[in-house]
Every structure is written in structure tokens, then in C-alpha cells.
Design a protein around this motif. Structure first.
Motif, PDB file in Angstrom:
ATOM      1  N   ASN A  65       0.917  -1.005  -0.001  1.00 39.71           N
ATOM      2  CA  ASN A  65      -0.134  -0.195   0.021  1.00 39.71           C
ATOM      3  C   ASN A  65       0.753   1.269   0.137  1.00 39.71           C
ATOM      4  OD1 ASN A  65      -2.286  -1.359   0.117  1.00 39.71           O
ATOM      5  ND2 ASN A  65      -2.625  -1.491   2.118  1.00 39.71           N
ATOM      6  N   ASP A  66       1.752   1.347   0.691  1.00 46.32           N
ATOM      7  CA  ASP A  66       2.825   2.576   0.954  1.00 46.32           C
ATOM      8  C   ASP A  66       3.515   2.601  -0.439  1.00 46.32           C
ATOM      9  OD1 ASP A  66       1.928   2.858   3.563  1.00 46.32           O
ATOM     10  OD2 ASP A  66       3.895   2.296   4.284  1.00 46.32           O
ATOM     11  N   LEU A  67       4.014   1.745  -0.886  1.00 51.49           N
ATOM     12  CA  LEU A  67       4.618   1.732  -2.389  1.00 51.49           C
ATOM     13  C   LEU A  67       3.938   2.266  -3.468  1.00 51.49           C
ATOM     14  CD1 LEU A  67       6.927  -1.396  -2.521  1.00 51.49           C
ATOM     15  CD2 LEU A  67       7.837   0.881  -2.221  1.00 51.49           C
ATOM     16  N   ASN A  68       2.430   1.726  -3.365  1.00 48.20           N
ATOM     17  CA  ASN A  68       1.624   2.276  -4.626  1.00 48.20           C
ATOM     18  C   ASN A  68       1.175   3.632  -4.349  1.00 48.20           C
ATOM     19  OD1 ASN A  68       1.576  -0.100  -6.311  1.00 48.20           O
ATOM     20  ND2 ASN A  68       0.162  -1.056  -4.973  1.00 48.20           N
ATOM     21  N   SER A  69       0.970   4.064  -3.119  1.00 48.53           N
ATOM     22  CA  SER A  69       0.619   5.376  -2.731  1.00 48.53           C
ATOM     23  C   SER A  69       1.731   6.368  -2.806  1.00 48.53           C
ATOM     24  CB  SER A  69       0.037   5.544  -1.357  1.00 48.53           C
ATOM     25  OG  SER A  69       1.114   5.417  -0.496  1.00 48.53           O
ATOM     26  N   GLU A  70       2.736   6.017  -2.826  1.00 49.97           N
ATOM     27  CA  GLU A  70       4.014   6.885  -3.004  1.00 49.97           C
ATOM     28  C   GLU A  70       4.025   7.121  -4.338  1.00 49.97           C
ATOM     29  OE1 GLU A  70       7.252   9.392  -2.081  1.00 49.97           O
ATOM     30  OE2 GLU A  70       5.742   8.459  -0.636  1.00 49.97           O
ATOM     31  N   PHE A  71       3.998   6.363  -5.293  1.00 50.34           N
ATOM     32  CA  PHE A  71       4.151   6.499  -6.754  1.00 50.34           C
ATOM     33  C   PHE A  71       3.088   7.132  -7.268  1.00 50.34           C
ATOM     34  CE2 PHE A  71       7.935   3.790  -6.421  1.00 50.34           C
ATOM     35  CZ  PHE A  71       8.633   4.109  -7.685  1.00 50.34           C
ATOM     36  N   ASP A  72       1.756   6.921  -6.639  1.00 55.55           N
ATOM     37  CA  ASP A  72       0.533   7.783  -7.209  1.00 55.55           C
ATOM     38  C   ASP A  72       0.609   9.109  -6.842  1.00 55.55           C
ATOM     39  OD1 ASP A  72      -0.756   5.265  -8.074  1.00 55.55           O
ATOM     40  OD2 ASP A  72      -1.892   5.011  -6.348  1.00 55.55           O
ATOM     41  N   ASN A  73       1.291   9.474  -5.536  1.00 54.73           N
ATOM     42  CA  ASN A  73       1.408  10.699  -5.413  1.00 54.73           C
ATOM     43  C   ASN A  73       2.373  11.791  -6.047  1.00 54.73           C
ATOM     44  OD1 ASN A  73      -0.392  10.601  -3.082  1.00 54.73           O
ATOM     45  ND2 ASN A  73       0.786  10.029  -1.538  1.00 54.73           N
ATOM     46  N   ASN A  74       3.287  10.969  -6.785  1.00 53.95           N
ATOM     47  CA  ASN A  74       4.328  11.594  -7.528  1.00 53.95           C
ATOM     48  C   ASN A  74       3.747  11.924  -8.807  1.00 53.95           C
ATOM     49  OD1 ASN A  74       6.216  11.339  -5.553  1.00 53.95           O
ATOM     50  ND2 ASN A  74       7.333   9.491  -6.367  1.00 53.95           N
ATOM     51  N   ASP A  75       2.861  11.616  -9.119  1.00 57.65           N
ATOM     52  CA  ASP A  75       2.019  11.992 -10.395  1.00 57.65           C
ATOM     53  C   ASP A  75       1.980  13.507 -10.693  1.00 57.65           C
ATOM     54  OD1 ASP A  75       2.442   9.441 -11.282  1.00 57.65           O
ATOM     55  OD2 ASP A  75       0.450   9.264 -11.081  1.00 57.65           O
TER      56      ASP A  75
END
Length: 75
Positions: A65-75
Motif C-alpha cells: 500500500n505504501d509503495l503504491n500510494s507513494e508512486f501515485d502521489n508523485n504524478d
């Protein structure tokens, strides 16, 4: 950007330096892939106490969850 990957290991016996590869994290700056081997996780379940296994499953879920949310927030 270059693709980055890291193999995840679990230490089974620190004094004997026993470890098992359990999964992989791959990223290229835009996407991240996180995969745990269900087969190996099933084997580990038989080798460790149930409390440790529950903690491990929770850890992997939160990491995903943390990895996916971190990459989603970088968009």
C-alpha cells in the motif's frame, strides 16, 4: 530513468545465515511492482509461529500500500 529492482529476503536463522528470497520490488520512476511468492510464503508459514506469520502478512500488505500510494502521489 533506469529500472531498479530489489529481491526481498527473510532471515530464517541468523546464526546460520539462513535466508529465503520471498519477493521482489521493481520500479522505473513511474510505476512500481511488488510481488511476494505465495508458494514461499506458505512454506514460511509452516516454519514460524502464527503470530510472526500474521505480522509478516500485515507488513507485506502495508508495504504494498505504501509503495503504491507513494508512486501515485508523485504524478
Amino acid at each position: 530513468m533506469k529500472t531498479f529492482f530489489s529481491i526481498m529476503y527473510l532471515t530464517l536463522n541468523a546464526s546460520l545465515k539462513e535466508k529465503i528470497s520471498i519477493g521482489i520490488i521493481m520500479a522505473n520512476g513511474e510505476d512500481v511492482k511488488f510481488k511476494i511468492s505465495d508458494t514461499k510464503l506458505g512454506i514460511v508459514k509452516q516454519l514460524i509461529p502464527i503470530q510472526n506469520y500474521s505480522f509478516l502478512k500485515s507488513y507485506f500488505k502495508n508495504l504494498n500500500n505504501d509503495l503504491n500510494s507513494e508512486f501515485d502521489n508523485n504524478d
